[in-house]
Design a protein around this motif. Structure first.
Motif, PDB file in Angstrom:
ATOM      1  N   ASP A  39       0.821  -1.220   0.000  1.00  0.00           N
ATOM      2  CA  ASP A  39       0.000   0.000   0.000  1.00  0.00           C
ATOM      3  C   ASP A  39       0.853   1.267   0.000  1.00  0.00           C
ATOM      4  O   ASP A  39       0.411   2.308  -0.468  1.00  0.00           O
ATOM      5  CB  ASP A  39      -0.934   0.033   1.215  1.00  0.00           C
ATOM      6  CG  ASP A  39      -2.098  -0.936   1.093  1.00  0.00           C
ATOM      7  OD1 ASP A  39      -2.387  -1.396  -0.030  1.00  0.00           O
ATOM      8  OD2 ASP A  39      -2.716  -1.240   2.135  1.00  0.00           O
ATOM      9  N   GLU A  40       2.069   1.167   0.549  1.00  0.00           N
ATOM     10  CA  GLU A  40       2.949   2.334   0.639  1.00  0.00           C
ATOM     11  C   GLU A  40       4.084   2.303  -0.375  1.00  0.00           C
ATOM     12  O   GLU A  40       4.957   3.166  -0.357  1.00  0.00           O
ATOM     13  CB  GLU A  40       3.517   2.413   2.056  1.00  0.00           C
ATOM     14  CG  GLU A  40       2.441   2.689   3.090  1.00  0.00           C
ATOM     15  CD  GLU A  40       2.712   2.000   4.417  1.00  0.00           C
ATOM     16  OE1 GLU A  40       3.852   1.570   4.641  1.00  0.00           O
ATOM     17  OE2 GLU A  40       1.776   1.890   5.210  1.00  0.00           O
ATOM     18  N   THR A  41       4.074   1.314  -1.265  1.00  0.00           N
ATOM     19  CA  THR A  41       5.130   1.190  -2.261  1.00  0.00           C
ATOM     20  C   THR A  41       4.933   2.245  -3.342  1.00  0.00           C
ATOM     21  O   THR A  41       3.838   2.435  -3.856  1.00  0.00           O
ATOM     22  CB  THR A  41       5.106  -0.216  -2.893  1.00  0.00           C
ATOM     23  OG1 THR A  41       5.244  -1.176  -1.860  1.00  0.00           O
ATOM     24  CG2 THR A  41       6.233  -0.382  -3.892  1.00  0.00           C
ATOM     25  N   ARG A  42       6.023   2.933  -3.651  1.00  0.00           N
ATOM     26  CA  ARG A  42       5.966   3.987  -4.671  1.00  0.00           C
ATOM     27  C   ARG A  42       6.131   3.381  -6.063  1.00  0.00           C
ATOM     28  O   ARG A  42       6.745   2.334  -6.232  1.00  0.00           O
ATOM     29  CB  ARG A  42       7.071   5.015  -4.409  1.00  0.00           C
ATOM     30  CG  ARG A  42       6.903   5.749  -3.088  1.00  0.00           C
ATOM     31  CD  ARG A  42       7.956   6.845  -2.857  1.00  0.00           C
ATOM     32  NE  ARG A  42       9.146   6.757  -3.667  1.00  0.00           N
ATOM     33  CZ  ARG A  42      10.341   6.321  -3.233  1.00  0.00           C
ATOM     34  NH1 ARG A  42      10.493   5.932  -1.995  1.00  0.00           N
ATOM     35  NH2 ARG A  42      11.387   6.288  -4.035  1.00  0.00           N
ATOM     36  N   LEU A  43       5.603   4.058  -7.043  1.00  0.00           N
ATOM     37  CA  LEU A  43       5.721   3.595  -8.427  1.00  0.00           C
ATOM     38  C   LEU A  43       7.182   3.465  -8.852  1.00  0.00           C
ATOM     39  O   LEU A  43       7.537   2.545  -9.593  1.00  0.00           O
ATOM     40  CB  LEU A  43       4.989   4.544  -9.370  1.00  0.00           C
ATOM     41  CG  LEU A  43       3.465   4.505  -9.297  1.00  0.00           C
ATOM     42  CD1 LEU A  43       2.853   5.555 -10.216  1.00  0.00           C
ATOM     43  CD2 LEU A  43       2.948   3.138  -9.652  1.00  0.00           C
ATOM     44  N   GLU A  44       8.035   4.366  -8.371  1.00  0.00           N
ATOM     45  CA  GLU A  44       9.453   4.304  -8.714  1.00  0.00           C
ATOM     46  C   GLU A  44      10.074   2.986  -8.248  1.00  0.00           C
ATOM     47  O   GLU A  44      10.955   2.440  -8.906  1.00  0.00           O
ATOM     48  CB  GLU A  44      10.229   5.478  -8.097  1.00  0.00           C
ATOM     49  CG  GLU A  44       9.845   6.838  -8.632  1.00  0.00           C
ATOM     50  CD  GLU A  44       8.588   7.412  -7.966  1.00  0.00           C
ATOM     51  OE1 GLU A  44       8.212   6.982  -6.856  1.00  0.00           O
ATOM     52  OE2 GLU A  44       7.964   8.286  -8.591  1.00  0.00           O
ATOM     53  N   GLU A  45       9.615   2.483  -7.109  1.00  0.00           N
ATOM     54  CA  GLU A  45      10.128   1.220  -6.593  1.00  0.00           C
ATOM     55  C   GLU A  45       9.645   0.040  -7.436  1.00  0.00           C
ATOM     56  O   GLU A  45      10.374  -0.929  -7.643  1.00  0.00           O
ATOM     57  CB  GLU A  45       9.706   1.037  -5.136  1.00  0.00           C
ATOM     58  CG  GLU A  45      10.314   2.063  -4.218  1.00  0.00           C
ATOM     59  CD  GLU A  45       9.680   2.077  -2.834  1.00  0.00           C
ATOM     60  OE1 GLU A  45      10.431   2.298  -1.872  1.00  0.00           O
ATOM     61  OE2 GLU A  45       8.464   1.879  -2.723  1.00  0.00           O
ATOM     62  N   LEU A  46       8.430   0.135  -7.939  1.00  0.00           N
ATOM     63  CA  LEU A  46       7.876  -0.935  -8.759  1.00  0.00           C
ATOM     64  C   LEU A  46       8.520  -1.009 -10.138  1.00  0.00           C
ATOM     65  O   LEU A  46       8.384  -2.025 -10.829  1.00  0.00           O
ATOM     66  CB  LEU A  46       6.366  -0.780  -8.895  1.00  0.00           C
ATOM     67  CG  LEU A  46       5.576  -0.989  -7.600  1.00  0.00           C
ATOM     68  CD1 LEU A  46       4.104  -0.695  -7.831  1.00  0.00           C
ATOM     69  CD2 LEU A  46       5.774  -2.393  -7.059  1.00  0.00           C
ATOM     70  N   LEU A  47       9.248   0.031 -10.530  1.00  0.00           N
ATOM     71  CA  LEU A  47       9.950  -0.002 -11.809  1.00  0.00           C
ATOM     72  C   LEU A  47      11.024  -1.080 -11.821  1.00  0.00           C
ATOM     73  O   LEU A  47      11.501  -1.463 -12.885  1.00  0.00           O
ATOM     74  CB  LEU A  47      10.576   1.363 -12.111  1.00  0.00           C
ATOM     75  CG  LEU A  47       9.587   2.487 -12.428  1.00  0.00           C
ATOM     76  CD1 LEU A  47      10.323   3.816 -12.585  1.00  0.00           C
ATOM     77  CD2 LEU A  47       8.800   2.166 -13.686  1.00  0.00           C
ATOM     78  N   HIS A  48      11.400  -1.588 -10.659  1.00  0.00           N
ATOM     79  CA  HIS A  48      12.383  -2.674 -10.563  1.00  0.00           C
ATOM     80  C   HIS A  48      11.757  -4.025 -10.895  1.00  0.00           C
ATOM     81  O   HIS A  48      12.454  -5.031 -10.935  1.00  0.00           O
ATOM     82  CB  HIS A  48      12.988  -2.733  -9.152  1.00  0.00           C
ATOM     83  CG  HIS A  48      13.831  -1.548  -8.820  1.00  0.00           C
ATOM     84  ND1 HIS A  48      15.107  -1.378  -9.295  1.00  0.00           N
ATOM     85  CD2 HIS A  48      13.571  -0.464  -8.062  1.00  0.00           C
ATOM     86  CE1 HIS A  48      15.603  -0.242  -8.842  1.00  0.00           C
ATOM     87  NE2 HIS A  48      14.686   0.328  -8.094  1.00  0.00           N
ATOM     88  N   CYS A  49      10.452  -4.056 -11.118  1.00  0.00           N
ATOM     89  CA  CYS A  49       9.735  -5.313 -11.375  1.00  0.00           C
ATOM     90  C   CYS A  49       9.332  -5.407 -12.841  1.00  0.00           C
ATOM     91  O   CYS A  49       9.037  -4.396 -13.478  1.00  0.00           O
ATOM     92  CB  CYS A  49       8.466  -5.381 -10.517  1.00  0.00           C
ATOM     93  SG  CYS A  49       8.770  -5.219  -8.762  1.00  0.00           S
TER      94      CYS A  49
END
Length: 142
Positions: free
Chosen positions: A56-66
């Motif tokens: 819920d608190e994960t930023r979109l920038e962090e998800l770019l690693h996926c």
């Protein structure tokens, strides 16, 4: 051909995998306890602890690693979690019906959780390594 995943991606994928695992375990294995609490006291105060997660608190920038498959798996898994959270916090259904619906949701969530794990494992290269180990074990038995 195995694609090398960066260290940051490996870390992000592992954090997401562990978050989904802990969340799934709380939802599935504590269901008798939180449903009993809901049924007995008609309180919803304990639900935030059950559905707490880091996604819920994960930023979109962090998800770019996926990769795209992992992102789609995360979306499906956490959307189901959100549907469950909304339902238990807003339903006017009687406790027996709530319990039946929660267990139906858990069955659906389990499939989504398994799919998400598969996507993460493949992206991390763990699935292909596991298949290679199993193949070696089968050959040594023959």
């Amino acid at each position: 051909m195995k694609v090398k995943v960066s260290e940051n991606s490996q870390r992000m994928l592992m954090l997401l995998k562990l978050d989904a695992q802990r969340l799934f375990e709380r939802i599935k294995y504590r269901a008798p306890e939180y449903m009993y609490e809901f049924s007995l006291k008609r309180t919803r105060d304990h639900f935030p602890a059950v559905f707490k997660n880091r996604y819920d608190e994960t930023r979109l920038e962090e998800l770019l690693h996926c990769g795209p498959e992992v992102i789609a798996g995360l979306d499906q898994f956490y959307t189901k979690v959100d549907q469950m959270r909304w339902y238990v916090n807003h339903t006017q259904d009687m406790p027996n019906k709530v319990e039946d619906k929660i267990y139906a949701h858990i069955r659906e969530l389990e499939k989504l959780y398994e799919t998400l794990n598969l996507f993460i494992d493949v992206e991390m290269g763990l699935a292909s390594e596991q298949l290679a180990i199993e193949s070696e074990n089968n050959e040594s038995k023959n």
